[in-house]
Design an enzyme around this catalytic site. Structure first.
Site, PDB file in Angstrom:
ATOM      1  N   TYR A   1       0.834  -1.235  -0.027  1.00 40.50           N
ATOM      2  CA  TYR A   1      -0.415  -0.482   0.129  1.00 40.50           C
ATOM      3  C   TYR A   1       0.622   1.695  -0.475  1.00 40.50           C
ATOM      4  CZ  TYR A   1      -3.271  -2.951   1.091  1.00 40.50           C
ATOM      5  OH  TYR A   1      -4.954  -3.663   1.802  1.00 40.50           O
TER       6      TYR A   1
ATOM      7  N   GLN B   1      -8.996 -12.829   3.181  1.00 40.53           N
ATOM      8  CA  GLN B   1      -9.718 -11.294   2.956  1.00 40.53           C
ATOM      9  C   GLN B   1     -10.395 -11.455   1.557  1.00 40.53           C
ATOM     10  OE1 GLN B   1      -7.426  -6.999   3.594  1.00 40.53           O
ATOM     11  NE2 GLN B   1      -7.177  -8.168   5.185  1.00 40.53           N
TER      12      GLN B   1
END
Length: 332
Positions: free
Chosen positions: A54, A177
């Protein structure tokens, strides 16, 4: 804030988790990011999710700074490994080399000595699964990782990993996830049934469908100034949803939320938490007030009639094709 076990593991997580995909280190300034983390803690959120990729590793650093001074035992810290974090040929994937080096780098950026959950961000078709699982298991045995999870793995991939872990006596995967929302229900066909049998909990991302389910995007109108749809980086993940057909149906959810006495965002979050296989729903935020507003969804119950109204409004635009989940394989 209410809490759930992560699958059948002993780890307890907050129903609403705070994640910093897209925001920290990119869309949101560091001080605002820290304010959002403080707001999450104030709202009772104890689960924080990030990834090394990220914002080119910056998101981990911002989160590490924001959590500095907070008692480490009071929160659960999750991150991920797989996508490229450098130019080298081994700076990616799920090889033993990249997993171990990636973990050590994440620990430094997050300013901690251990991760509560370390997740394989995608499945690596180029590395033997035995090698990947052994590397994760070694990190658990070293005390650097408490639990192992994955992200966006198919039921077949999860099944193979569980079988190998059982055969080799390795630590088992406890979580997945996936993307999951009223508009994207791919996991319901195969992943959830396998997960329920095997004790794997879902930590779902994009429960608000990138903000679409808040109702702020209206058919035939330009996206609101400053929204994710106007951001060059954030908007690339929303293209398929920013269609008038979808936006028109979403607007019809407003009376449903009003009848339930909650916001449209909380309706969407409560909907994913209605699934008992979901352990936590990840929210992002660019302002502290968004964190407080979304955290209120925890504990909200939706009755059968309300759930039926939602399905009636959204069908047939809901995405349920498991094969299309592979479209996500290349995106972080």
């Amino acid at each position: 804030m209410e809490f759930r076990h992560l699958g059948t593991s002993g780890l307890v997580v907050s129903e609403i988790a705070y994640g910093n995909w897209i925001t920290h280190g990119s869309q949101v300034e560091a001080e605002t990011a820290k304010a959002c983390v403080r707001a999450a803690l104030d709202a009772g959120i104890t689960t924080f999710d990030t990834a090394d990729v990220y914002a080119g590793t910056r998101a981990e650093s911002v989160l590490g700074d924001a959590l500095t001074g907070v008692r480490r035992e009071s929160y659960e810290l999750f991150t991920k490994v797989f996508f490229p974090t450098g130019e080298g040929r081994n700076d990616r994937g799920l090889s033993r080399k990249h997993i171990l080096e990636g973990c050590h780098a994440s620990l430094k950026r997050l300013k901690t000595d251990h991760l509560d959950l370390y997740q394989a961000h995608r499945f690596d078709v180029e590395t033997p699964l035995e090698e990947t699982l052994r590397a994760f298991d070694d990190l658990v045995r070293q005390g650097k990782v408490n639990y192992i999870g994955v992200s966006e793995w198919t039921a077949e991939q999860l099944g193979r990993a569980l079988h190998i872990a059982g055969e080799m006596g390795l630590d088992r995967i406890v979580s997945n996830q996936p993307q999951y929302s009223m508009l994207w229900r791919v996991i319901e066909a195969e992943v959830v049934p396998l997960s329920e049998r095997e004790g794997i909990g879902q930590i779902v991302f994009s429960p608000l469908a990138q903000g679409i389910l808040t109702g702020k995007y209206r058919p035939g109108e330009r996206p609101p100034a400053g929204s994710r749809a106007t951001d060059e980086k954030g908007s690339v993940f929303m293209t398929q949803l920013l269609r008038d057909e979808v936006l028109e149906r979403v607007q019809r959810l407003a009376p449903v939320a009003a009848d339930a006495g909650i916001s449209m965002a909380n309706l969407a979050l409560a909907w994913v938490l209605h699934n008992p296989n979901v352990s936590s729903a990840i929210i992002g935020a660019s302002r502290p007030e968004q964190v407080h507003a979304n955290a209120k969804a925890s504990g909200t119950k939706l009755d059968a009639d309300l759930l039926a109204r939602i399905d009636e409004i959204l069908d047939p635009i809901v995405e349920r094709d498991p094969a299309k989940s592979q479209q996500l394989a290349k995106r972080p």
